[in-house]
Design an enzyme around this catalytic site. Structure first.
Site, PDB file in Angstrom:
ATOM      1  CG  ASP A   1      -2.279   0.662   0.939  1.00 29.15           C
ATOM      2  OD1 ASP A   1      -2.302   1.893   1.103  1.00 29.15           O
ATOM      3  OD2 ASP A   1      -3.279   0.019   0.563  1.00 29.15           O
TER       4      ASP A   1
ATOM      5  CD  GLU B   1      -5.961 -14.081  17.342  1.00 30.71           C
ATOM      6  OE1 GLU B   1      -6.802 -13.282  17.765  1.00 30.71           O
ATOM      7  OE2 GLU B   1      -4.738 -13.814  17.285  1.00 30.71           O
TER       8      GLU B   1
ATOM      9  CG  ASP C   1     -18.650   5.922  -9.652  1.00 31.68           C
ATOM     10  OD1 ASP C   1     -18.248   5.477 -10.749  1.00 31.68           O
ATOM     11  OD2 ASP C   1     -17.962   6.714  -8.964  1.00 31.68           O
TER      12      ASP C   1
ATOM     13  CG  ASN D   1      -6.647   8.731  -0.154  1.00 28.78           C
ATOM     14  OD1 ASN D   1      -7.690   8.156   0.117  1.00 28.78           O
ATOM     15  ND2 ASN D   1      -5.492   8.116  -0.221  1.00 28.78           N
TER      16      ASN D   1
HETATM   17  C1  GLA Z   1      -6.869   5.560   1.622  1.00 22.23           C
HETATM   18  C2  GLA Z   1      -7.306   4.139   1.393  1.00 22.23           C
HETATM   19  C3  GLA Z   1      -6.634   3.228   2.411  1.00 22.23           C
HETATM   20  C4  GLA Z   1      -5.148   3.359   2.279  1.00 22.23           C
HETATM   21  C5  GLA Z   1      -4.732   4.804   2.455  1.00 22.23           C
HETATM   22  C6  GLA Z   1      -3.268   5.009   2.176  1.00 22.23           C
HETATM   23  O1  GLA Z   1      -7.369   6.059   2.811  1.00 22.23           O
HETATM   24  O2  GLA Z   1      -8.689   4.027   1.440  1.00 22.23           O
HETATM   25  O3  GLA Z   1      -7.027   1.895   2.203  1.00 22.23           O
HETATM   26  O4  GLA Z   1      -4.730   2.879   1.024  1.00 22.23           O
HETATM   27  O5  GLA Z   1      -5.462   5.658   1.583  1.00 22.23           O
HETATM   28  O6  GLA Z   1      -2.877   6.308   2.300  1.00 22.23           O
END
Ligand code: GLA
Length: 728
Positions: free
Chosen positions: A366, A613, A533, A480
């Protein structure tokens, strides 16, 4: 089934499996909407509407009669400024400053197959699935030509609509509003269902009775938004999940949108849906056309579950990229909630190895892998690896991950830039910003001008370079922040066009990338589900549903989403407990059951999980694989809405052939002396016997659907149950 035109009756009949839609070319050339609802065969529904004199409204002159009053007449599209005082689908200023438009029928064409909308995503249709109708209308004085397009997908009970406006005159015009579709409905009392929300709490169903105040569902954020989704349902008050008429309208668009619903003075309802008109104006030069995004309409006479089914099937099979609906998508681990920005190669590989041991199939890296990105202040726009964190770059890391036997995926946020980045330093005018004004920041970032072809090309090259040099199976495409300072620095840009050109630019980039890299699966995201969407689903078969991964909060988010969108599109992960967004503690079982009603994956530091777990995760993965097609393609039913007991949420998936079902129940609250939770199951074969897997319990479908299934009394925090029923 399909589309028929009767020359004698001047009547178009659009026929799906269970619905009829009728349009008449009337004596004035106006396109009159006659009916949309349960199939009426060949019955001419014209008796429902007629011209009537309406005090203090305008009268059409050609042919002139005082009763030729458009102010209450149901129409397929509106004119402007000519005596219909309800909300209009069009507003413009012609070269001479006039603002009136009066469209009359001038021709039509019926053809097999589906039309396309240049530059915009639209429902995909195989030639044998669709019939298309194109009705042309003209306003002789202004030289405007309006084409209304209808796609009939009979088997799916779907009608698509869009509109194209062309300037056939000699002078330029300014288009100030242009809706995709207008739906006029006769005197019926209706409720409106829509899906407002916020970041971390998207698509919370709201149901309100329509009154004479105009209701508006819209976004002016440059994205379809967390706050209001471009999807609505209208239905009579008595309609519920299981019975009653209901009508859905979904705009296939990812930017500013606006739907208005007006109940007029006579009790007729008008819905106008399309691009938002605020700060919108489009220069329509002679010979140019404007294409509106598509509206997907569906009708059901048997309640909201059945309406949802129509959308689910269509989106899965005819909106999302076909390749990814046909193959099982990998179960992934995403490192965001495991590490946030704080990672290096060792940490990532450790997480990947642990994930692999448990049966997880793809690792997604990510935010934080690129440029000078150690927090959210810097780096967006610099799409090359941060070699301090990843000395061997993305190609080195992806090789190590694929060598483990896992696929590799990567996060990007292409439409954004930080001021602290090499890209912004080199090209400050590539960001949307007003001349001389410091642009508004949000999450410390600015938005790139996607209307600028140079920006699109630069992003294409940057992303192609990453994809060409590493083994990447998946891209998480984030977004974002909302747009502000919507000003394009492209020389000569008409700023009223910037917001829509932004969306067209994003679509163009996604189109190029998905065409060039058809093997790569895209998951779109916008601070969670802020761009959930049908436009985005055309390019990405799944969308991160919400940044809220708390399973109890997710119950309402995923349920609200389910009214219009299938679970196969809802990005959903098991995360840590206590949850990072709400602090709530839930069991791994509850987190698993909720995440399974989505794309399913994990997003937590697996090294903190105990051995039991980890064993449970392994069995969740094997359950998900076992039930994959039942969940993804089964008929989805909301089960709890009809129960008096609101302390639980229940939903199920039933295979198309009714041979098996997966029933899920999660207690949102546990009450002392609260009685046993019981639900009426749906969609089973009444006269068949079903056995609950792992038990000796057997019931007939009729018993389960009309008597119900009774769960035991639960104790503790958010207990849950998942039952697999097999037909005997
Ligand atoms: C957004 C996404 C998260 C993550 C952050 C990283 O908020 O929805 O899942 O990827 O950005 O900055």
């Amino acid at each position: 089934m399909g589309i028929e035109f009767s020359e004698q009756e001047k009547l178009f009949r659009l026929q799906t499996k269970t619905s009829t839609y009728q349009i008449r070319i009337d004596e004035t050339g106006i396109l009159r909407h006659l009916y949309y609802g349960l199939s009426v065969g060949t019955m001419d529904m014209g008796y429902l509407s007629s011209y009537q004199e309406q005090s203090l409204s305008g009268d059409i002159r050609e042919p002139y009669e005082r009763k030729h009053d458009p102010d209450f007449l149901p129409q397929e599209f509106t004119g402007a400024g000519i005596g219909d005082y309800r909300i209009s689908g069009i507003a413009l200023t012609a070269g001479d400053g006039s603002k009136s438009v009066d469209f009359r029928y001038s021709g039509h064409k019926i053809s097999p197959g589906k039309y396309n909308i240049p530059g915009l995503p639209s429902v995909r249709g195989k030639p044998d699935e669709f019939f298309s109708l194109e009705i042309t209308m003209a306003d002789v004085i202004s030289g405007l030509e309006l084409k209304l397009l209808y796609g009939v997908m009979a088997e799916y009970d779907i009608i698509t609509r869009t509109a194209i406006l062309t300037n056939t005159g000699n002078t330029g015009m300014k288009l100030e509003k242009f809706a995709s579709a207008c739906l006029d409905m006769f005197n019926t009392k209706l409720d409106l269902l829509h899906f407002p929300g916020r970041h971390c709490m998207e698509r919370q169903l709201e149901r309100v009775p329509l009154d004479h105040a105009i209701h508006t569902i819209s976004s002016r954020r440059g994205m379809s938004s967390h706050q209001q989704n471009p999807f609505l349902i209208v239905c009579p008050p008595k309609t519920d999940d299981d019975q009653g008429d209901c009508y859905g309208m979904m705009l296939m668009y990812s930017g500013n949108h606006k739907s208005q619903i007006e109940v007029d003075q006579r009790g007729n309802t008008r819905i106008v849906m399309g691009i938002h008109d605020e700060n919108f104006n489009w220069n329509l030069a002679p010979g140019e056309s404007f294409y509106a995004p598509e509206v997907i309409m569906s009708y059901s006479s048997s309640g909201l579950n059945s309406l949802s089914y129509n959308y689910h099937r269509l989106i899965r099979e005819n909106v999302c990229p076909e390749k990814f609906s046909k193959q099982r998508r990998p179960i992934l681990i995403n490192n965001w909630e495991a590490t946030y920005f704080d990672f290096n190669t060792e940490k990532i590989l450790k997480l990947a190895r642990e994930a692999k041991d448990l049966g997880i199939e793809m690792f997604v890296l990510d935010d934080g892998w690129f440029g000078n990105r150690n927090d959210d202040f810097a780096g967006l726009g610099d799409w090359y690896p941060n070699l301090e964190k990843l000395p061997n770059g993305i190609s080195g890391l992806s090789k190590k991950i694929t060598d483990l036997g896992m696929a590799f995926g990567l996060w990007l946020e292409p439409e954004m830039v930080n001021e602290l980045s090499a890209l912004y330093t080199a090209h400050p005018n590539w960001a949307l910003q007003d001349p001389g004004r410091k642009p508004t920041l949000s999450r410390n970032q600015l938005v790139l001008d996607m209307a600028n072809r140079k920006v699109q090309d630069h992003l294409y090259q940057s992303i192609a370079t990453i994809l060409d040099n590493a083994n990447i199976a998946y891209i998480k495409w984030d977004f974002n922040r909302a747009l502000a300072n919507v000003y394009s620095n492209v020389p000569g840009a008409n700023q009223g066009e910037t917001a829509h050109r932004f969306v067209l630019g994003t679509y163009a980039l996604l189109e190029r990338l998905t065409q060039a890299y058809p093997e790569v699966m895209f998951e779109t995201c916008a601070g969670g589900g802020g761009r959930f969407d049908a436009g985005m689903l055309y390019y990405s078969p799944q969308i991160w549903c919400s940044d809220n991964t708390d399973p109890i909060a997710r119950l309402n988010i995923q349920k609200g989403t389910s009214y219009g969108y299938p679970v196969s599109t809802m990005g959903s992960h098991v995360s840590a407990s206590p949850n990072h967004q709400t602090g709530r503690t839930t069991t791994l079982k509850t987190r698993g059951i909720v995440a399974m009603s989505g794309t399913f994956g994990y997003e937590l530091d697996l090294s903190k999980c105990s051995r039991p777990e980890k064993d449970e995760i392994k069995s969740q993965i094997s359950d998900f694989k076992k039930y994959y097609w039942l969940i993804q393609k089964g008929v989805y039913y909301r089960l709890s809405n009809s129960s008096f007991n609101d302390s639980f949420e229940a939903w199920s998936f039933v295979s198309e052939d009714k041979s098996e079902a997966l029933v899920n129940l999660v207690m949102k609250d546990v009450h002392a002396n609260g009685g046993l939770p019981s639900v009426l199951l749906k969609g089973l074969q009444a006269d068949a016997w079903y056995q609950v897997e792992g038990t000796t319990k057997k019931y007939t479908g009729a018993a389960l659907m009309h008597g119900g299934y009774t769960f035991p009394a639960y104790k503790g925090d958010y207990p849950c149950e998942q039952l697999h029923l097999m037909k005997l």
